[in-house]
Design a protein around this motif. Structure first.
Motif, mmCIF file in Angstrom:
data_model
loop_
_atom_site.group_PDB
_atom_site.id
_atom_site.type_symbol
_atom_site.label_atom_id
_atom_site.label_comp_id
_atom_site.label_asym_id
_atom_site.label_seq_id
_atom_site.Cartn_x
_atom_site.Cartn_y
_atom_site.Cartn_z
ATOM 1 N N GLN A 90 0.970 -1.180 -0.161
ATOM 2 C CA GLN A 90 -0.069 0.031 -0.013
ATOM 3 C C GLN A 90 1.208 1.467 0.295
ATOM 4 O O GLN A 90 0.230 1.969 -0.626
ATOM 5 C CB GLN A 90 -0.848 0.000 1.535
ATOM 6 N N GLU A 93 2.493 1.491 -3.608
ATOM 7 C CA GLU A 93 1.680 2.030 -4.285
ATOM 8 C C GLU A 93 1.455 3.819 -4.678
ATOM 9 O O GLU A 93 0.585 4.638 -5.279
ATOM 10 C CB GLU A 93 0.345 1.672 -4.583
ATOM 11 N N MET A 109 -4.689 -8.631 -13.007
ATOM 12 C CA MET A 109 -5.998 -8.137 -13.255
ATOM 13 C C MET A 109 -6.276 -8.797 -14.930
ATOM 14 O O MET A 109 -7.688 -8.134 -14.367
ATOM 15 C CB MET A 109 -5.410 -6.460 -13.840
ATOM 16 N N ARG A 113 -10.379 -9.187 -14.232
ATOM 17 C CA ARG A 113 -11.710 -8.877 -14.813
ATOM 18 C C ARG A 113 -12.173 -9.664 -16.392
ATOM 19 O O ARG A 113 -12.830 -9.631 -16.447
ATOM 20 C CB ARG A 113 -10.703 -7.866 -16.439
ATOM 21 N N ILE A 167 -16.861 -2.371 -11.627
ATOM 22 C CA ILE A 167 -15.414 -2.006 -10.440
ATOM 23 C C ILE A 167 -14.086 -1.405 -11.306
ATOM 24 O O ILE A 167 -13.883 -1.113 -11.399
ATOM 25 C CB ILE A 167 -15.065 -3.058 -9.472
ATOM 26 N N PHE A 168 -14.299 -2.324 -12.245
ATOM 27 C CA PHE A 168 -13.111 -1.770 -12.929
ATOM 28 C C PHE A 168 -13.102 -0.667 -14.225
ATOM 29 O O PHE A 168 -12.818 -0.117 -14.130
ATOM 30 C CB PHE A 168 -13.027 -2.804 -14.150
ATOM 31 N N ARG A 169 -14.708 -0.341 -14.712
ATOM 32 C CA ARG A 169 -14.749 0.921 -14.789
ATOM 33 C C ARG A 169 -14.490 1.898 -14.213
ATOM 34 O O ARG A 169 -14.135 2.695 -14.965
ATOM 35 C CB ARG A 169 -16.014 0.889 -15.881
ATOM 36 N N GLU A 170 -15.244 1.802 -12.934
ATOM 37 C CA GLU A 170 -14.902 2.859 -12.330
ATOM 38 C C GLU A 170 -13.565 3.066 -11.986
ATOM 39 O O GLU A 170 -12.470 4.256 -11.993
ATOM 40 C CB GLU A 170 -15.749 2.339 -10.665
ATOM 41 N N PHE A 171 -12.695 2.029 -11.618
ATOM 42 C CA PHE A 171 -11.492 2.297 -11.500
ATOM 43 C C PHE A 171 -10.721 3.209 -12.830
ATOM 44 O O PHE A 171 -9.530 3.739 -12.417
ATOM 45 C CB PHE A 171 -10.811 1.205 -11.065
ATOM 46 N N GLU A 172 -10.820 3.025 -14.269
ATOM 47 C CA GLU A 172 -10.475 3.097 -14.568
ATOM 48 C C GLU A 172 -10.669 4.774 -14.806
ATOM 49 O O GLU A 172 -9.699 5.414 -15.638
ATOM 50 C CB GLU A 172 -10.797 2.243 -16.623
ATOM 51 N N ASN A 173 -12.025 4.885 -15.002
ATOM 52 C CA ASN A 173 -12.569 6.901 -15.159
ATOM 53 C C ASN A 173 -11.793 7.832 -14.062
ATOM 54 O O ASN A 173 -11.750 8.812 -13.934
ATOM 55 C CB ASN A 173 -13.811 6.186 -14.827
ATOM 56 N N GLU A 174 -10.815 6.682 -13.180
ATOM 57 C CA GLU A 174 -10.747 7.511 -11.844
ATOM 58 C C GLU A 174 -9.369 8.350 -12.622
ATOM 59 O O GLU A 174 -8.275 8.110 -13.094
ATOM 60 C CB GLU A 174 -9.901 6.883 -10.452
#
Length: 174
Positions: A90, A93, A109, A113, A167-174
C-alpha cells in the motif's frame, strides 16, 4: 516520511502486535515462496521495526507473497505477517513504487477482469511465457503447490461478473 513515521504507519496498517515479533522465523519457514524472496518475511518485519523504509520498500519479496496466510496461521505471537506485506504494498503504491515485474500485475488483473478470479496455474503459465527466465522457479513452485493440494487445475467460476466489470470501469475512470 522518516524511519519512525514509516514504522508507525506500517503498525497502524498491519497491527500493533508487530512490535511483539521475536524474530523466530516461523513465518519465513512457512512461506511457500520464501526461496524466491530477496528478504524473508521475518527480515521484512525487522526492517519495518528498525524504520528502514528504503530497504523494506525496495524488496522484491513484497510482490512475491501469494497471500496463502500460512505465516499468519503459524505465527506464535499472533502477528499477521501478510498484513505487513499488504501495508508495504500500500505504501509502495501510494509513493508510486511499482513492482519490478509489472507484467505479473497486468496478467493478474486481466484474469480478474475476464473471469472474476485467479487461476494460479494459468497465471503462472502466462507469466512464464512472458518471462522465460522465471519459468523454472515457477514450475518448481507449481509442482510443490500442486502436490500439496494448494492450487487447483480447475479455477471454477464466480457469480457477479457485472459487478466486477463495474468496478473495473470505475477504477479506469479515476
Amino acid at each position: 516520511m522518516g524511519g519512525e513515521g514509516f514504522t508507525e504507519e506500517v503498525i497502524r496498517l498491519a497491527g500493533e502486535e508487530i512490535r511483539t515479533c521475536i524474530q523466530c522465523g516461523t513465518c519465513s519457514s512457512s512461506c511457500s515462496t520464501a526461496h524466491l524472496m530477496d528478504n524473508s518475511i521475518r527480515k521484512l518485519i525487522r526492517l519495518v521495526l528498525e524504520g528502514r523504509k528504503r530497504e523494506a520498500l525496495a524488496s522484491d519479496s513484497i510482490w512475491l507473497c501469494t497471500s496463502c496466510l500460512l505465516c499468519t496461521v503459524r505465527c506464535p505471537r499472533g502477528i499477521r505477517p501478510k498484513a505487513v506485506v499488504s501495508a508495504l504494498r500500500q505504501i509502495c503504491e501510494r509513493e508510486g513504487i511499482r513492482s519490478k515485474d509489472a507484467s505479473f500485475e497486468r496478467i493478474f488483473m486481466d484474469q480478474i477482469r475476464s473471469s472474476g478470479r485467479i487461476s494460479e496455474v494459468l497465471l503462472s503459465a502466462a507469466y512464464a511465457l512472458r518471462n522465460p527466465d522465471a519459468a523454472v522457479p515457477i514450475m518448481e513452485m507449481g509442482i510443490e503447490l500442486l502436490s500439496r493440494g494448494k492450487v487447483s487445475l480447475d479455477p471454477g467460476s464466480v457469480s457477479g461478473m457485472d459487478e466486477i466489470q463495474r468496478i473495473f470501469r470505475e477504477f479506469e475512470n479515476e
